[in-house]
Design a protein around this motif. Structure first.
Motif, PDB file in Angstrom:
ATOM      1  N   GLU A 235       0.877  -1.182   0.000  1.00 50.31           N
ATOM      2  CA  GLU A 235       0.000   0.000   0.000  1.00 50.31           C
ATOM      3  C   GLU A 235       0.906   1.221   0.000  1.00 50.31           C
ATOM      4  O   GLU A 235       1.835   1.299   0.809  1.00 50.31           O
ATOM      5  CB  GLU A 235      -0.882  -0.054   1.258  1.00 50.31           C
TER       6      GLU A 235
ATOM      7  N   ASP B  53      -2.938  -3.052  -2.782  1.00 47.34           N
ATOM      8  CA  ASP B  53      -3.699  -1.932  -3.338  1.00 47.34           C
ATOM      9  C   ASP B  53      -3.483  -1.916  -4.854  1.00 47.34           C
ATOM     10  O   ASP B  53      -2.372  -2.127  -5.317  1.00 47.34           O
ATOM     11  CB  ASP B  53      -3.155  -0.641  -2.695  1.00 47.34           C
TER      12      ASP B  53
ATOM     13  N   ARG C 256      -3.864   0.661  -7.088  1.00 48.62           N
ATOM     14  CA  ARG C 256      -3.161   1.863  -7.577  1.00 48.62           C
ATOM     15  C   ARG C 256      -1.913   2.105  -6.767  1.00 48.62           C
ATOM     16  O   ARG C 256      -1.986   2.483  -5.608  1.00 48.62           O
ATOM     17  CB  ARG C 256      -4.079   3.072  -7.422  1.00 48.62           C
TER      18      ARG C 256
ATOM     19  N   THR D 225       2.940   4.511 -11.868  1.00 45.48           N
ATOM     20  CA  THR D 225       1.933   5.137 -12.737  1.00 45.48           C
ATOM     21  C   THR D 225       0.573   5.311 -12.066  1.00 45.48           C
ATOM     22  O   THR D 225      -0.319   5.936 -12.625  1.00 45.48           O
ATOM     23  CB  THR D 225       1.709   4.334 -14.031  1.00 45.48           C
ATOM     24  N   HIS D 226       0.387   4.726 -10.889  1.00 42.95           N
ATOM     25  CA  HIS D 226      -0.898   4.854 -10.193  1.00 42.95           C
ATOM     26  C   HIS D 226      -2.069   4.374 -11.047  1.00 42.95           C
ATOM     27  O   HIS D 226      -3.110   5.014 -11.078  1.00 42.95           O
ATOM     28  CB  HIS D 226      -1.146   6.305  -9.761  1.00 42.95           C
TER      29      HIS D 226
ATOM     30  N   GLN E  21      -9.828   1.120  -5.724  1.00 45.14           N
ATOM     31  CA  GLN E  21     -10.531   2.399  -5.499  1.00 45.14           C
ATOM     32  C   GLN E  21     -11.970   2.326  -5.996  1.00 45.14           C
ATOM     33  O   GLN E  21     -12.887   2.835  -5.389  1.00 45.14           O
ATOM     34  CB  GLN E  21      -9.846   3.530  -6.285  1.00 45.14           C
TER      35      GLN E  21
END
Lengths: 367, 214
Positions: free
Chosen positions: B7, B52, B54, B58-59, B84
């Motif tokens: 994360e 997680d 993202r 690069t998210h 998300q």
């Protein structure tokens, strides 16, 4: 008085135009076989610049300032020679008319006859009326020659109106696309601000509360603290989206806010006699805000100077830092700013040699 | 269980580590990006990872790609993915092979500590855990509207919970009915949807999810 000065200036311009027309011809006739040569074109350009000055036209606006020459000037000089000669004829007529008028006054004033004519009332009336009409026609002719000269110069040297329009349309299409791209980039940034900052904080906070409820009441204090931090973060994000103080307090106050938030010392000079239009204020604000952020984040600057001043009808924003330079004008943040500025028909320059300093200048037209 | 966390938000990562430790799990490593996660799994071979979607650089979907790689290279490691948004593509990619020891939760679900821990337990035990929101969206988006319309309200509730990965026992508990009643509902809805009576608990979840995702 001013009318007389204007008239004399016009007379001078037309007369000079006749002289230069003859000089142009003297240059053109022997030079025509060598019309393609750069040296000939350069002389033609210099002559054309002189003509533009005589006609009170800006040589730069006619595209005479650049080094490139395509033979337009030669064609123009050839075309204007007859008009210059025509101007000469008009001035000659004026001279002849003046001579006749002076003669009449001289002789009749002393009671002497001209060509056996004595100054009777009908004759006087006839001469005065005829002379006035002829004078009017001649002066109109002179103004006409001058106007014709100007139009010819604009037409033959200036850019083609269709071309100007086409260029403008291309410019507008580009800046419109740029604005859309800039807005999308902004939105992506806002989404990321919300998700990667605020949402994580809130999830962490809820988790703390959840743990507290599972028998760790001492965590509540920590949760309370995190809630305060989440609120502060929300304020920050909202301010980055749009500084609410900009509308109510104006650019100076909003920029002072940027200086307060910055980790690097920022000196702000904002000298505007009146509030510029809202769109200009907003862009000026974002230019400063982004430039200051960059200076702190990437340039490792120790001081930033911001100057916002009015020049003619422009607001000029200048941001300078003492950082390491090498800023990339094509990079995300700066190219977004360039697009925003272009959308207002402004100019945006980034001067950032490696080693610094970085200077960012935005010129924003107001109305 | 030995759990590795991936994360990128430090705050959240620390909170999750604390929570898992308080619950008696071991956390040999907690990392901030997909690459570090894969190397941590290689080094520690945990029972499960919580990841997680993202993450840097690069998210976009680094976490999911790391999760798929871990599934491929170490099938025995259970994977719980936090996202998300509900991304049908992610959900279907995750359950493409099987749903044993796979979970797909909305990130906000972490805030409901008990639900999150239950989901982690289910995944750790080799079961499945799909976020109620994911299931709801799959139900809403399903192209096969007609067969679903044939279900009774009760059967729909059972289907939703089954798709989330709940066992008959926990469905019975949540709906306050007997286990045999739940089994009856399950049989009847399988008939109505034309699904084969898949034996085995995770295959049943897979059948339902595939049906909804089709």
């Amino acid at each position: 008085m001013r009318l007389a000065a204007e008239g004399l200036r016009l007379l001078g311009a037309v007369l000079l135009g006749t002289v230069t027309a003859l000089l142009d011809l003297v240059f053109l006739l022997p030079a025509l076989p060598f019309a393609g040569r750069p040296a000939v074109r350069a002389v033609a350009r210099r002559l054309a610049v002189l003509e533009a000055r005589r006609l009170r036209l800006d040589p730069a606006a006619l595209g005479l300032g650049t080094g490139h020459s395509d033979g337009r000037e030669l064609r123009y000089l050839a075309a204007r020679a007859p008009v210059g000669v025509l101007g000469g004829l008009v001035v000659t007529l004026l001279a002849l008319g003046t001579e006749v008028a002076v003669k009449l006054v001289w002789f009749w004033g002393r009671g002497l006859p001209i060509d056996g004519m004595r100054p009777t009332v009908p004759l006087l009336a006839y001469a005065a009326l005829g002379g006035t009409v002829l004078l009017f026609l001649d002066l109109s002719g002179m103004a006409g020659v001058h106007a014709l000269e100007r139009r010819l110069a604009l037409r033959m040297l200036g850019p083609d109106p269709t071309e100007v329009l086409r260029h403008r349309i291309a410019e507008l299409a580009e800046s419109r696309a740029g604005v859309v791209a800039a807005v999308d980039a902004e939105r992506r940034r806002i989404e990321r601000d919300l998700h990667d900052g605020l949402q994580q904080r809130l999830v962490a906070l809820s988790m703390l509360v959840g743990r507290a409820r599972r028998g760790r009441p001492e965590l509540l204090e920590q949760a309370h603290e995190q809630a305060q931090q989440a609120l502060a973060e929300l304020r920050e994000v909202a301010w980055r989206v749009y500084p609410s103080g900009l509308d109510s307090l104006g650019l100076g106050e909003a920029l002072a806010g940027v200086a307060e938030r910055s980790s690097v010392p920022v000196k702000i000079v904002c000298e505007l006699p009146a509030r510029p239009p809202m769109a200009v204020e907003t862009v000026a604000y974002f230019v400063v805000s982004e430039a200051v952020t960059n200076a702190a984040k990437h340039a490792r600057a120790t001081a930033v100077t911001v100057e916002v001043r009015e020049r003619d009808t422009m607001v000029v924003v200048c941001v300078q830092d003492d950082g390491v330079g090498g800023a990339d004008a094509a990079g995300g943040g700066l190219s977004g700013l360039a697009r925003r500025v272009a959308a207002l028909d402004g100019t945006f320059t980034v001067i950032s040699p490696s080693g610094g300093p970085t200077t960012i200048v935005a010129e924003l037209p107001c109305g | 269980m030995r759990v590795i966390l991936a994360e990128d938000s430090t705050l959240l990562r620390e909170g999750l580590v604390r929570l898992l430790l308080e619950e008696g799990h071991e956390v040999p490593a907690a990392v901030g990006d997909g690459e570090a996660l894969v190397s941590a799994v290689a080094a520690y071979r945990p029972d499960a990872v919580v990841v997680d979607v993202r993450m840097p650089p690069t998210h976009t979907d680094e976490g999911l790609r790391a999760a798929l790689e871990i599934r491929r290279r170490w099938p025995e490691v259970k994977v719980l993915v936090l996202s998300q948004y509900v991304e049908k593509k992610y959900a279907t990619e995750l359950m493409s092979a099987n749903v044993e020891g796979v979970g797909y939760l909305l990130k906000d679900r972490v805030a409901q500590v008990t639900d999150f821990l239950d989901a982690l337990e289910r995944v750790g035990a080799g079961g499945a855990a799909f976020d109620p929101e994911v299931v709801r969206q799959l139900l809403a988006r399903t192209s096969q509207v007609d067969p679903l319309a044939k279900l009774t309200a009760r059967e729909r509730e059972v289907l939703e919970r089954m798709a989330q990965g709940q066992t008959n026992a926990s469905i019975a508990q949540a709906l306050h009915v007997s286990q045999s009643a739940v089994e009856k509902h399950v049989n009847s809805l399988f008939d109505k949807l034309g699904l084969s009576h898949a034996t085995g608990y995770s295959r049943r979840v897979l059948a339902v999810l595939r049906y909804l995702g089709s």
